[in-house]
Design an enzyme around this catalytic site. Sequence first.
Site, mmCIF file in Angstrom:
data_model
loop_
_atom_site.group_PDB
_atom_site.id
_atom_site.type_symbol
_atom_site.label_atom_id
_atom_site.label_comp_id
_atom_site.label_asym_id
_atom_site.label_seq_id
_atom_site.Cartn_x
_atom_site.Cartn_y
_atom_site.Cartn_z
ATOM 1 N N SER A 134 -7.325 -10.011 32.085
ATOM 2 C CA SER A 134 -7.225 -10.541 30.578
ATOM 3 C C SER A 134 -7.899 -11.822 30.430
ATOM 4 C CB SER A 134 -5.964 -10.571 30.064
ATOM 5 O OG SER A 134 -5.481 -9.429 30.085
ATOM 6 N N SER A 138 -11.148 -10.613 25.485
ATOM 7 C CA SER A 138 -11.034 -9.259 26.261
ATOM 8 C C SER A 138 -9.714 -9.127 26.783
ATOM 9 C CB SER A 138 -11.685 -9.216 27.427
ATOM 10 O OG SER A 138 -11.508 -10.250 28.369
ATOM 11 N N ASN A 248 -3.372 2.006 36.122
ATOM 12 C CA ASN A 248 -2.695 3.361 35.946
ATOM 13 C C ASN A 248 -1.311 3.391 36.556
ATOM 14 O OD1 ASN A 248 -4.641 4.118 34.292
ATOM 15 N ND2 ASN A 248 -5.761 5.436 35.934
ATOM 16 N N GLU A 249 -1.176 2.893 37.696
ATOM 17 C CA GLU A 249 -0.036 2.908 38.564
ATOM 18 C C GLU A 249 1.016 1.683 38.163
ATOM 19 O OE1 GLU A 249 -1.370 2.639 42.552
ATOM 20 O OE2 GLU A 249 -2.614 4.483 42.537
ATOM 21 N N GLY A 250 0.419 0.397 37.659
ATOM 22 C CA GLY A 250 1.265 -0.319 37.349
ATOM 23 C C GLY A 250 2.158 -0.154 35.891
ATOM 24 N N GLN A 287 33.691 7.281 15.198
ATOM 25 C CA GLN A 287 32.748 8.359 15.975
ATOM 26 C C GLN A 287 31.324 7.713 15.426
ATOM 27 O OE1 GLN A 287 32.111 12.204 13.495
ATOM 28 N NE2 GLN A 287 32.622 13.228 15.416
ATOM 29 N N GLU A 371 -0.155 -4.636 30.059
ATOM 30 C CA GLU A 371 -0.422 -3.384 30.922
ATOM 31 C C GLU A 371 -0.931 -2.367 29.866
ATOM 32 O OE1 GLU A 371 0.831 -2.498 34.720
ATOM 33 O OE2 GLU A 371 1.507 -4.470 35.242
ATOM 34 N N THR A 373 -1.686 -2.113 25.558
ATOM 35 C CA THR A 373 -0.687 -1.877 24.330
ATOM 36 C C THR A 373 -0.194 -0.197 23.953
ATOM 37 O OG1 THR A 373 -2.295 -1.466 22.734
ATOM 38 C CG2 THR A 373 -1.853 -3.800 23.357
HETATM 39 C C1 LIG Z 1 3.525 -12.009 28.536
HETATM 40 C C2 LIG Z 1 2.231 -11.511 28.975
HETATM 41 C C3 LIG Z 1 2.109 -11.245 30.454
HETATM 42 C C4 LIG Z 1 0.705 -10.754 30.712
HETATM 43 N N1 LIG Z 1 0.532 -10.628 31.864
HETATM 44 C C5 LIG Z 1 -0.817 -10.179 32.197
HETATM 45 C C6 LIG Z 1 -1.439 -10.383 33.722
HETATM 46 O O1 LIG Z 1 -0.548 -10.729 34.506
HETATM 47 N N2 LIG Z 1 -2.548 -10.117 34.115
HETATM 48 C C7 LIG Z 1 -3.399 -9.728 32.756
HETATM 49 O O2 LIG Z 1 -4.652 -9.427 33.415
HETATM 50 N N3 LIG Z 1 -2.878 -9.700 31.501
HETATM 51 C C8 LIG Z 1 -1.715 -10.058 31.410
HETATM 52 N N4 LIG Z 1 -1.432 -9.941 30.049
HETATM 53 C C9 LIG Z 1 -2.214 -9.519 28.760
HETATM 54 C C10 LIG Z 1 -1.991 -8.361 28.412
HETATM 55 O O3 LIG Z 1 -2.365 -7.131 29.267
HETATM 56 C C11 LIG Z 1 -2.983 -8.418 26.934
HETATM 57 O O4 LIG Z 1 -2.081 -9.285 26.043
HETATM 58 C C12 LIG Z 1 -3.037 -6.740 26.345
HETATM 59 O O5 LIG Z 1 -3.639 -6.192 27.164
HETATM 60 C C13 LIG Z 1 -3.662 -6.916 24.907
HETATM 61 O O6 LIG Z 1 -4.453 -7.493 24.833
HETATM 62 P P1 LIG Z 1 -4.754 -8.832 23.663
HETATM 63 O O7 LIG Z 1 -3.341 -9.377 23.719
HETATM 64 O O8 LIG Z 1 -5.833 -9.324 23.807
HETATM 65 O O9 LIG Z 1 -4.525 -8.015 22.173
HETATM 66 P P2 LIG Z 1 -5.669 -7.111 21.560
HETATM 67 O O10 LIG Z 1 -6.538 -6.346 22.439
HETATM 68 O O11 LIG Z 1 -6.567 -8.115 20.796
HETATM 69 O O12 LIG Z 1 -4.890 -6.223 20.678
HETATM 70 C C14 LIG Z 1 -4.262 -6.552 19.322
HETATM 71 C C15 LIG Z 1 -3.689 -5.290 18.669
HETATM 72 O O13 LIG Z 1 -4.891 -4.656 18.236
HETATM 73 C C16 LIG Z 1 -4.646 -3.221 19.063
HETATM 74 N N5 LIG Z 1 -5.832 -2.620 19.062
HETATM 75 C C17 LIG Z 1 -6.847 -3.146 20.088
HETATM 76 N N6 LIG Z 1 -7.678 -2.192 20.247
HETATM 77 C C18 LIG Z 1 -7.602 -1.014 19.418
HETATM 78 C C19 LIG Z 1 -8.155 0.024 19.102
HETATM 79 N N7 LIG Z 1 -9.229 0.397 19.810
HETATM 80 N N8 LIG Z 1 -7.450 0.994 18.391
HETATM 81 C C20 LIG Z 1 -6.269 0.678 17.770
HETATM 82 N N9 LIG Z 1 -5.509 -0.644 18.093
HETATM 83 C C21 LIG Z 1 -6.132 -1.437 18.829
HETATM 84 C C22 LIG Z 1 -3.586 -3.254 20.019
HETATM 85 O O14 LIG Z 1 -3.074 -2.298 20.299
HETATM 86 C C23 LIG Z 1 -2.908 -4.619 19.439
HETATM 87 O O15 LIG Z 1 -1.886 -3.917 18.527
HETATM 88 C C24 LIG Z 1 -0.198 -10.549 29.716
HETATM 89 C C25 LIG Z 1 0.274 -10.815 28.180
HETATM 90 C C26 LIG Z 1 1.535 -11.200 28.127
HETATM 91 C C27 LIG Z 1 1.779 -11.583 26.485
#
Ligand SMILES: Cc1cc2nc3c(=O)[nH]c(=O)nc-3n(C[C@H](O)[C@H](O)[C@H](O)COP(=O)(O)OP(=O)(O)OC[C@H]3O[C@@H](n4cnc5c(N)ncnc54)[C@H](O)[C@@H]3O)c2cc1C
Length: 386
Positions: A134, A138, A248-250, A287, A371, A373
């Site tokens: 991430s 992105s 996918n596995e994670g 209950q 991993e 949303t």
């Molecule tokens: C505590 C924590 C640990 C993490 N650890 C890791 C890690 O070890 N390695 C790593 O690489 N990443 C990690 N992440 C990142 C995590 O995978 C991302 O935060 C996640 O994929 C969401 O991306 P974003 O935060 O940019 O949200 P966004 O992608 O901006 O999403 C925001 C909202 O929009 C929605 N959305 C986005 N696109 C669409 C769509 N096409 N249709 C409908 N809804 C949509 C999403 O569902 C969400 O509700 C971590 C995040 C956190 C908070």
Amino acid sequence: MDDQQRRTIPLTQLTEDERMFQATVRRFAAEQILPLVRGMDEAQQMDAGLVRQLFELGLMGIAVPEEYGGAGGNFFEAILAIEEISAVDPAVGVLVDVQNTLCVNALVQWATEEQKQRWMPQLAADTVGAYALSEAASGSDAFALQTRAVRRGDDYVLNGQKLWITNAKEARLFVVFATVDPSAGYKGITAFVVEKEAAGFSLGKKEDKLGIRASSTCELVFRDCVVPASQVLGEVGKGYKIAIETLNEGRIGIGAQMLGLAAGAWGHAARWAKERRQFGKALVEFQAMQFQLAEMATEIEAARLLVYNAARLKDTGGDFLKEAAMCKYFASQVAERVASLSVEVFGGAGFVKDYPVEKLYRDAKICTIYEGTSFMQLATIAKLVL
Ligand SMILES: Cc1cc2nc3c(=O)[nH]c(=O)nc-3n(C[C@H](O)[C@H](O)[C@H](O)COP(=O)(O)OP(=O)(O)OC[C@H]3O[C@@H](n4cnc5c(N)ncnc54)[C@H](O)[C@@H]3O)c2cc1C
């Protein structure tokens, strides 16, 4: 096992080895992790001694083959460990999860023999791994990543920033995704193994989080970071495939984390309902209370079936993409619901830090975000079922 035997074994029935392994992890979590949970949450710090113990018990190298010093276990064992640990502390659960289901897994499947000999023994013995995909711009759209990797002689030079990287503070090995050619879109994405000591690599801001506070989440900064070409994981331009397959596995691991969290919260709620008295009776004699606890137990069992099925499918080489997305999506919902209801079962005591459900309630929120949303899981499921 022949087809006839396979058909008659219930999904949640564990083999003798699995039962012993589960009991060992459960005891370890109760004796060694439990006393540290509140302090680690408050300090936002993973206990270094605990991390050492996790290695000593073989829990950080479950899937590392025995020839490289690991436990040589299967994916299902990793899932059992993550579930048991997360019932006590989901922050420790995600440490073990990222190590096994993302880092070790990526190396087992994609590393060359030389790379395996170099890093596998370390990952099994004392080296924490992290997985960096991430970036600020992105997240869900992961392959829009902007971190660049430019070839220079025998090396690649990385520039860019990663955000939200779990285990970053404890890790020495990082699986990092960067693009060698932004114009090629996802086909430019390449995975690298980056060591903490690499010139030009540093940790950025550490996040101050709502939940799983003992788990470190940091920014990674690459400024002309030199990584030998021999540290490319898999093929140049095939990083997207590594990311898709490992995530996918994670996802099943996060399903297990949330299953454990829900089971842990339910256990606290049930104990409290038996002890706490109002109107001259234990809460559990009402209950309405029994029905809430029964409903939660049913949801947890359903989540367990989804998680175990996905994990066993992975181990037997079957397709599990839909099942992994469903188990992560559903276990996340169950964890949030059960943690929330558990706070209510505790009443006012559920709202304060003296009791464990307050933390589990905060910890549960992450499951709908990392991993992939919940919306992203639904998008995958919809694609596969419609
Ligand atoms: C505590 C924590 C640990 C993490 N650890 C890791 C890690 O070890 N390695 C790593 O690489 N990443 C990690 N992440 C990142 C995590 O995978 C991302 O935060 C996640 O994929 C969401 O991306 P974003 O935060 O940019 O949200 P966004 O992608 O901006 O999403 C925001 C909202 O929009 C929605 N959305 C986005 N696109 C669409 C769509 N096409 N249709 C409908 N809804 C949509 C999403 O569902 C969400 O509700 C971590 C995040 C956190 C908070």
